[in-house]
Design an enzyme around this catalytic site. Structure first.
Site, PDB file in Angstrom:
ATOM      1  N   ASP A  39      14.581  51.956 146.186  1.00 26.93           N
ATOM      2  CA  ASP A  39      13.715  50.811 145.569  1.00 26.93           C
ATOM      3  C   ASP A  39      12.236  50.844 146.104  1.00 26.93           C
ATOM      4  OD1 ASP A  39      14.412  47.606 146.680  1.00 26.93           O
ATOM      5  OD2 ASP A  39      12.884  48.012 148.092  1.00 26.93           O
ATOM      6  N   GLU A  44      14.022  52.413 140.782  1.00 26.19           N
ATOM      7  CA  GLU A  44      13.171  50.846 140.352  1.00 26.19           C
ATOM      8  C   GLU A  44      11.404  50.584 140.078  1.00 26.19           C
ATOM      9  OE1 GLU A  44      13.728  46.530 142.111  1.00 26.19           O
ATOM     10  OE2 GLU A  44      12.271  47.566 143.436  1.00 26.19           O
TER      11      GLU A  44
END
Length: 685
Positions: free
Chosen positions: A346, A400
């Site tokens: 993330d 990401e």
């Protein structure tokens, strides 16, 4: 590449790195890429010389925290706190006395103590404890950095560490599971365990395993991506404000329950990827790592550099060896202790640049390789991907990143960062903006194709139409944008649908199919969106009176054949099954065959399949000619207008279509294209 156009490359000497050879636009930055690779190789050599391998270096979780010593019959406890003045351990085993059990300081800033069973007979499985640290910022009760189990008191809401040493260790039965045997192209089901039930409460690891995994398997997905795994004090953070990086969230059950979930997923042929958050940490000092030894920069950068301006959280100092080791050990721990099959990292954009991507439009290559790039974070990510592959060769690694960093999803030896896939973050943003601001009769198909095909050659992309980001409160799911209040009032198939419902039902299927068909080399869906879950996600909080109403999934809607939700689910299953049967995601990029802006028709070929879309809101097109790509006969293998998918059955099933040559000898198909439909045809060999 999810970036705007860039200026022409500067002439440079012939590059040697494969990454630069593949993309001549990188030639002016070849030296930066070489320097990054050389730094990684040097650091790896140092680690191997010291420890023998990267995996052996990633062992901080085995050295720190509370560990049972069977030979000496007791527990060792260690904590790294070089700036602390005094450290002690306290808990229900010593009446929470902050001074009774002090630790001794070693020369390397590590504090340690041995707790024998004879002296502390009450220090057993289930005991609660904390570490008391006296430092420049005062005396505070803290949680250990590598704590593996954290529980919250029901009354005081205070968090404490818990001894976790059950008499019967979990018995794994997944020894034969190999990711490569089950996952050819990742079809990812992004899920949050706590909100997975229909009931208005927090779900558990075991409930997810018993009730949700069968649904995921039946839907055809082959990878489960779990959010909110590591412990986080605030449930509403969606798991992104992590406090305890080695502790699976106790609000969902025990560590054995999480192991049960992963083991059960493997039994069903599903790989399990963890949504790991190494981009930042919660700033709460009572629960997290912040200011642990009073120095303000133990795990994080000192001062303002250590604070994320947009996330209200703390930023790791990736250049510090102890921090590298802490985070790398965290990855190894989840792989080995819980058998995860990889990670979705993330917030990678925040890690890659000192500005964290805040308010930055990436429009030229120089932005990736200039002074704003965080070389320490890049080195850490290179070490992280190398470690994961060393520990589990078939592991999946997904990044990401919205900046479009070249080489992010290329091998380390080529000058890349080492991820397998990058998230195609531009596509869901495109769909939401399009639905917000344009009538579908005004859609530009050229712009749509650009979004579908605009990705870096040689770097695999995970395509998705919507994820948890689009479902959060303040935004809407695709189904909600398409149907608005009709998601509550007009979803019955027993009544004649109004024109807006017909539109929404049709476009929801078309958007998801075209995203899967042309958007990437893997595909992702957020839990419930496969059947068009009608509402946003809003976790219990003071602003909604701590309600779980929007933090659940209404499976009963998908199970009711009288509702369009059920039809959407059947279509999603059909398109996922088509990919698994034909493996078109592994066939190279889609090739555009035809666009017609006036009639709103687009067609492309991929893996021997011809995808045809008629987005026109009113115009059905008989005998419509489309370049076929290859001469031969074609049979329909998917039709969004089938009644079982909520359509009107306007296309006759089973008809074989034969190509015909045009005046130039080019093969074309003549098809009937009803308004707002998609169909896929396969060439018969």
């Amino acid at each position: 590449m999810d970036t705007a156009e860039v200026t022409a490359p500067v002439t440079a000497a012939e590059p040697q790195l494969p990454l630069v050879q593949q993309d001549p636009w990188l030639a002016p930055f070849a030296e930066v890429i070489r320097r990054r690779l050389a730094r990684f190789e040097q650091r790896l050599t140092e680690i191997q010389a010291e420890c023998g391998s990267l995996a052996r270096y990633a062992c901080r979780h085995q050295q720190f925290g509370l560990h049972y010593d069977a030979r000496r019959r007791g527990y060792w406890f260690r904590e790294w706190a070089p700036a602390a003045e005094a450290v002690s351990i306290m808990g229900d085993f010593n009446q929470w006395d902050r001074h009774y059990t002090p630790l001794a300081r070693r020369a390397d800033g590590v504090w340690e103590v041995f707790l024998s069973e004879q002296t502390f007979p009450n220090l057993v499985h289930g005991s609660r404890y904390k570490v008391h640290i006296v430092a420049a910022n005062g005396a505070r009760d803290r949680l250990p950095a590598t704590v593996r189990r954290v529980v919250q008191d029901e009354h005081s809401k205070d968090f404490a560490a818990q001894v976790w040493r059950p008499e019967q260790p979990f018995q794994w039965t997944d020894q034969q599971f190999r990711v490569n045997n089950y996952v050819k192209e990742p079809l990812i089901y992004e899920a949050h365990v706590g909100m997975a039930l229909e009931e208005g409460r927090v779900g558990t690891w075991r409930e997810f395993a018993d009730y949700i995994l069968p649904r995921i398997q039946a839907a055809g997905y082959n990878v489960v991506q779990l959010m909110a795994v590591a412990e986080h004090p605030y449930y509403g953070s969606f798991g992104y404000h992590v406090a305890n990086f080695f502790a699976p969230s106790a609000r969902f059950g025990t560590p054995e329950d999480l192991k049960y979930l992963v083991n059960e997923a493997h039994r069903r042929g599903l790989a399990v990827v963890m949504d790991v958050v190494h981009s930042h940490s919660v700033k709460n000092e009572a629960e997290g790592l912040g200011n642990l030894d009073g120095s303000d920069n133990l795990y994080f950068h000192k001062g303002e550099r250590g604070k994320h301006p947009g996330w209200d959280s703390l930023l790791f100092d990736y250049g510090r060896p102890e921090v590298q080791q802490f985070l790398l050990s965290n990855l190894r721990y989840w792989l080995e202790e819980f058998h995860f099959d990889g990670f979705r990292f993330d917030g990678v954009t925040s890690m890659l640049y000192h500005h964290h991507g805040e308010g930055t439009a990436f429009t030229e290559y120089a932005q990736y390789f200039g002074p704003e790039a965080d070389d320490d974070a890049i080195l850490y990510l290179q070490l992280a991907t190398a470690l994961v592959k060393e520990c589990k060769k078939s592991a999946l690694l997904i990044a990401e990143d919205m900046s479009g960093l070249p080489g992010l999803a290329r091998p380390l030896k080529e000058g890349g960062i080492g991820f397998d896939y990058r998230l195609g973050m531009g596509l869901p943003d495109f769909w939401i903006k399009t639905l917000k601001h344009q009538r579908d009769e005004d859609w530009n198909l050229g712009g749509l194709w650009h979004q579908l095909s605009n990705r870096r050659a040689g770097e695999k992309t995970v395509a998705y139409a919507e994820s948890h980001d689009q479902a959060l409160v303040g935004d809407k799911t695709l189904s909600h944008w398409l149907l608005d209040a009709r998601v509550y009032s007009s979803m019955s198939r027993l009544n004649s649908p109004d024109i807006e419902t017909v539109r929404g039902v049709a476009l929801h299927k078309m958007i998801r199919l075209i995203t899967l068909g042309a958007g990437g080399e893997a595909y992702m869906n957020f839990i419930g969106n496969e059947f068009g879950h009608p509402e946003w996600v809003d976790f219990p909080r003071q602003g909604n009176n701590w309600s779980h109403h929007h933090a659940r999934r209404q499976w009963s809607l998908a199970d009711n054949p009288d509702l369009y939700y059920h039809a959407w689910l059947q279509f999603d299953k059909a398109m996922i099954a088509l990919e698994r049967r034909t493996r078109f995601l592994n066939a190279g990029p889609a090739r555009l065959l035809h666009t017609d802006e006036d009639n709103k028709v687009m067609a492309f070929e991929r893996g021997g399949l011809v995808f045809v879309f008629n987005f026109h809101p009113e115009r059905s097109l008989p005998d419509y000619r489309i370049f076929a790509g290859s001469a031969g006969s074609y049979v329909p293998v998917l039709d969004s207008d089938e009644p079982q998918f909520g359509g009107f059955g306007r296309i006759t099933a089973g008809i074989k279509h034969f190509t015909q040559p045009d005046e130039h000898g080019t093969p074309f198909l003549s098809l009937y294209l009803p308004t707002r439909t998609a169909q896929v045809l396969q060439r018969v060999k």
